[in-house]
Design a protein around this motif. Sequence first.
Motif, PDB file in Angstrom:
ATOM      1  N   TYR A  47       9.513   2.751  -4.767  1.00 25.04           N
ATOM      2  CA  TYR A  47       8.871   2.700  -3.590  1.00 25.04           C
ATOM      3  C   TYR A  47       9.611   1.989  -2.280  1.00 25.04           C
ATOM      4  N   GLU A  48       9.551   2.504  -1.197  1.00 23.33           N
ATOM      5  CA  GLU A  48      10.041   2.115   0.110  1.00 23.33           C
ATOM      6  C   GLU A  48       9.030   1.011   0.894  1.00 23.33           C
ATOM      7  N   VAL A  49       9.504  -0.203   0.854  1.00 28.83           N
ATOM      8  CA  VAL A  49       8.652  -1.341   1.543  1.00 28.83           C
ATOM      9  C   VAL A  49       8.574  -0.944   2.989  1.00 28.83           C
ATOM     10  N   ALA A  50       7.178  -0.503   3.253  1.00 27.20           N
ATOM     11  CA  ALA A  50       6.841  -0.066   4.731  1.00 27.20           C
ATOM     12  C   ALA A  50       6.236  -1.253   5.596  1.00 27.20           C
ATOM     13  N   ALA A  51       5.672  -2.419   4.924  1.00 22.54           N
ATOM     14  CA  ALA A  51       5.127  -3.493   5.624  1.00 22.54           C
ATOM     15  C   ALA A  51       4.891  -4.554   4.526  1.00 22.54           C
ATOM     16  N   ILE A 103      -0.039  -7.905  -3.258  1.00 25.12           N
ATOM     17  CA  ILE A 103      -1.222  -7.050  -3.249  1.00 25.12           C
ATOM     18  C   ILE A 103      -0.704  -5.864  -2.312  1.00 25.12           C
ATOM     19  N   ALA A 104      -0.897  -4.532  -2.971  1.00 27.22           N
ATOM     20  CA  ALA A 104      -0.651  -3.371  -2.279  1.00 27.22           C
ATOM     21  C   ALA A 104      -1.847  -3.090  -1.344  1.00 27.22           C
ATOM     22  N   ASP A 105      -1.653  -3.099  -0.168  1.00 23.92           N
ATOM     23  CA  ASP A 105      -2.811  -2.812   0.672  1.00 23.92           C
ATOM     24  C   ASP A 105      -3.237  -1.223   0.526  1.00 23.92           C
ATOM     25  N   LYS A 106      -2.019  -0.378   0.638  1.00 22.56           N
ATOM     26  CA  LYS A 106      -1.963   0.992   0.647  1.00 22.56           C
ATOM     27  C   LYS A 106      -0.768   1.521   0.217  1.00 22.56           C
ATOM     28  N   VAL A 107      -0.821   2.977  -0.363  1.00 23.47           N
ATOM     29  CA  VAL A 107       0.618   3.592  -0.615  1.00 23.47           C
ATOM     30  C   VAL A 107       0.259   4.982   0.097  1.00 23.47           C
ATOM     31  N   VAL A 108       1.291   5.238   1.001  1.00 20.15           N
ATOM     32  CA  VAL A 108       1.540   6.532   1.805  1.00 20.15           C
ATOM     33  C   VAL A 108       2.706   7.228   1.099  1.00 20.15           C
ATOM     34  N   GLY A 109       2.474   8.233   0.256  1.00 20.71           N
ATOM     35  CA  GLY A 109       3.642   8.869  -0.025  1.00 20.71           C
ATOM     36  C   GLY A 109       4.592   7.869  -1.023  1.00 20.71           C
ATOM     37  N   ASN A 110       5.690   7.715  -0.619  1.00 20.06           N
ATOM     38  CA  ASN A 110       6.758   6.705  -1.291  1.00 20.06           C
ATOM     39  C   ASN A 110       6.813   5.449  -0.727  1.00 20.06           C
ATOM     40  N   GLN A 111       5.819   5.219   0.423  1.00 19.45           N
ATOM     41  CA  GLN A 111       5.976   4.091   1.179  1.00 19.45           C
ATOM     42  C   GLN A 111       4.601   2.930   0.774  1.00 19.45           C
ATOM     43  N   ILE A 112       5.127   1.758   0.669  1.00 18.63           N
ATOM     44  CA  ILE A 112       4.132   0.770   0.052  1.00 18.63           C
ATOM     45  C   ILE A 112       3.767  -0.318   1.104  1.00 18.63           C
ATOM     46  N   TYR A 113       2.699  -0.598   1.324  1.00 18.23           N
ATOM     47  CA  TYR A 113       2.196  -1.447   2.353  1.00 18.23           C
ATOM     48  C   TYR A 113       1.855  -2.904   1.598  1.00 18.23           C
ATOM     49  N   LEU A 114       2.470  -4.006   1.693  1.00 20.53           N
ATOM     50  CA  LEU A 114       2.256  -5.166   0.657  1.00 20.53           C
ATOM     51  C   LEU A 114       1.792  -6.441   1.654  1.00 20.53           C
TER      52      LEU A 114
END
Length: 846
Positions: A47-51, A103-114
């Motif tokens: 995944y790519e860390v988006a946040a 904790i993963a808040d959400k996953v959008v495509g290959n982006q992950i919000y942590l």
Amino acid sequence: MKINYLCKMIKKIGIILVMIFAGAFAWAQDTDTIYNLEVDYNAPVIYEVAALKVEGVKHLDKEVIKQLLRISVGDKLQVPGDDISLGIKRLYRQGLFSDIKLIADKVVGNQIYLTLEVEERPQLTTINFTGIKSSEEKKLIEKTALSKGGYFTANLKNRIKLIVQNYYKEKGFNNVGVTFEQTPDPDIPNAVGLKINIDKNKVVKVRDIIITGNDNLSDHKLIKAMKKTKEKNWRYFFRSKKFSEKEFKNDRVLLIEKYNEFGYRDAKIESYKIEEVEKNRINIHLDIDEGNRYYFNDIQWVGNTVYSSDFLTRVLKISKGDIYNKKLLDDRISNDDDAVSNLYFDNGYLFSRMIPKEIVKGKDSIDLEISVIEGQQATINKVIITGNDRTHEHVIRRELWVYPGDLFSKTKIIRSIRELANLGLFDPEQLQPDIQPDPENGTADIVIPVVEKPSDQIELSGGYGGGTVIASVGLKFSNFSIRNIFNKEAWQPLPTGDGQTLSLRIQSNGKYYSQYSFSFIEPWFGGKKPNSFSVGGYMSNQTRLSSSYAVSSVNPGEDQQFRVWGASIGLGRRLNWPDNYFTLSNSLSFQRYELENWGGFYQFTNGSSNLLSLSTTLARRSIDNPIYTRSGSDFSIGLQFTPPYSLFNDTDYSALDDGHQDKFRWVEFHKWTFKGKIYTPLSRDRKLVLYTGTEYGFLGYYDKDKRSPFEGYSVGGDGMSGYTAYGSDVIGVRGYENNSLTPIGEDGRRTTGNLYGKMTMELRYPLSLEQSATIYVLGFAEAGNSWYDFEDFQPFNMYRSAGVGVRIFLPMFGLLGIDWGYGFDDVPNQPGASGAQFHFILGQQF
């Protein structure tokens, strides 16, 4: 049976391995995964860390936490993967968190919000120790580096416990208990107060030390060699018996060194055992292997070119056949004042070294091969003075024996420090020269740091004599500067810095007696040579002290008065022969005594006397410290004399009665004085000091019918100066009343002695050598007496005494002290003059 046992063991090992793998799997599950995200360990996803947010933080910096996690926005993150587990482990290792979740808040495509959710450990707001002294608490806080705002972790807890226990083990407490209490702070969230409870229990003490294998050195000698480890024995009544493992380790080395001093070079402790015989009591067992006794054999010097081998051997003072002594060898090479290495150090060879090599010959002989690395001679580059805020630099430099460009000399450096200490302007305990060698250039800088101490004094002294209390108040300025007396800017509050001494003194009992005096001393008259100049003057006036001084021949109702005034001028200089510790001082003085109806003490009651005298004193003074002297000596021999008027005229003084004015118009005498003091350090730290002193005085005459009524000796008591107005020297002998050892004439009158002797021995030990106060205790034995005629002199017929005392030197007030002395010998016709006596010392040294 063996097969069954083997199967059981395999089963147990298997269970243990399963538990280890299960724990490792659980840890991996907890640290390499992300909450709220389903993962497949067989098919990791990138995944790519988006946040990335951090929550739960109350005191710490969020950005610092992210840096420790080492996961940032934009990073490619494999889930599950090592980056996650390593980051969380790093955070746990800080000891700052009790729980950590990613904790993963959400996953959008290959982006992950942590979100990184942490639970901080409580922060320390107060730290208190119980069960110990406040001074101990301060030291433990320093050792543990505890501070408010920190975090109490398991590692910190174990560390504190270990430090506390080791700290008290060194003090003999081997069973120290340490417990911890945490109390929530009601004013600060997620904060606690830490209380560390310490139970020292009792000190572990040594009951017996049992030594075996020591055939040649006694148990007492070996136990005495150990500095801190002592058994319960009357010999060591004043020594601590507590046991310290650290000190016992050091003492084992000292024990072997003691064997080395007696030639047992191979001595060793085969084994030792510490046996607990009861609670907080132990026995120590030591088994010694003494080995053979060795003797010095041949001594060879290698590499020496400056001095011959025969000369170095003579200076070494170790000969073939002497018992081997490692300590003696080290002292004679390096440590003694006249050690061999000092020959080189005093001749500029600062970089020289001496390396002794011991070669065993046979079973009991040691050949010495001493390699001498002479190096080049070093010269002094700079002599730097630091710390002199008030004293002018030239006052310090003129006392030094080392100069830029001179060859390096250890003896001259020591002499310089000794001279600075004797000025009395600096703290002698902090006069430590810093030698900074420069081997490349063959030079050395010498830095002499001085710590100035208050040298001006308010002198308060007092004594009881003649039926009244006489008190003195004086001002003594020991660092005066007369050349700046008209410089307004130098008055802070007085002009200082030139090392001159100005004294002003008033002595009085308030009603019957008063005395005023002043003196000025310039130790370097002219500023170029150590030639001293002194000038002084005084005057006193005394009326009848009490009715006891009115005799039948004098009407008590008439005015009675005794006036004295005088002045003196003196010159002194330092000599270079027999050595440069000698000084020669000369002074010229004049006194005038005026008596009006003054009976009961002198041979005449009315009239005046003039006293013109010349004094010369030859002295040798080599003490190391004027306040608490550890070593050195102080000897002086003096002569004071007047012109022999009786030889210049044809007057028959035997035909004149004592009251005749011509008999005492001009006083004549010759007065001889000898004083000697020796200070010997008795302990390794040079604190325990033995002082021995002796002094004698003799007042002679040119004509037996024209004896001087003045300048005699009043002996006995505290030695205070209450009798100086009478023109006599006051000699203290403790354990006896003031003036009680002065001879009584045939007419029953108390006169003054024309001859006296005194011997003193004191054992001194300091309680404080701080700049603010020097305090030491002493025990003394003393003897003294005085005689009227030389024919009566009996040097071994002295009044003996002994006692104890304490001295306190305060920079502002000078010397204060009290002695309790016991006079052993009865004084004829004076009941109560001996026995137990208290003596107060104010502004004066015995």
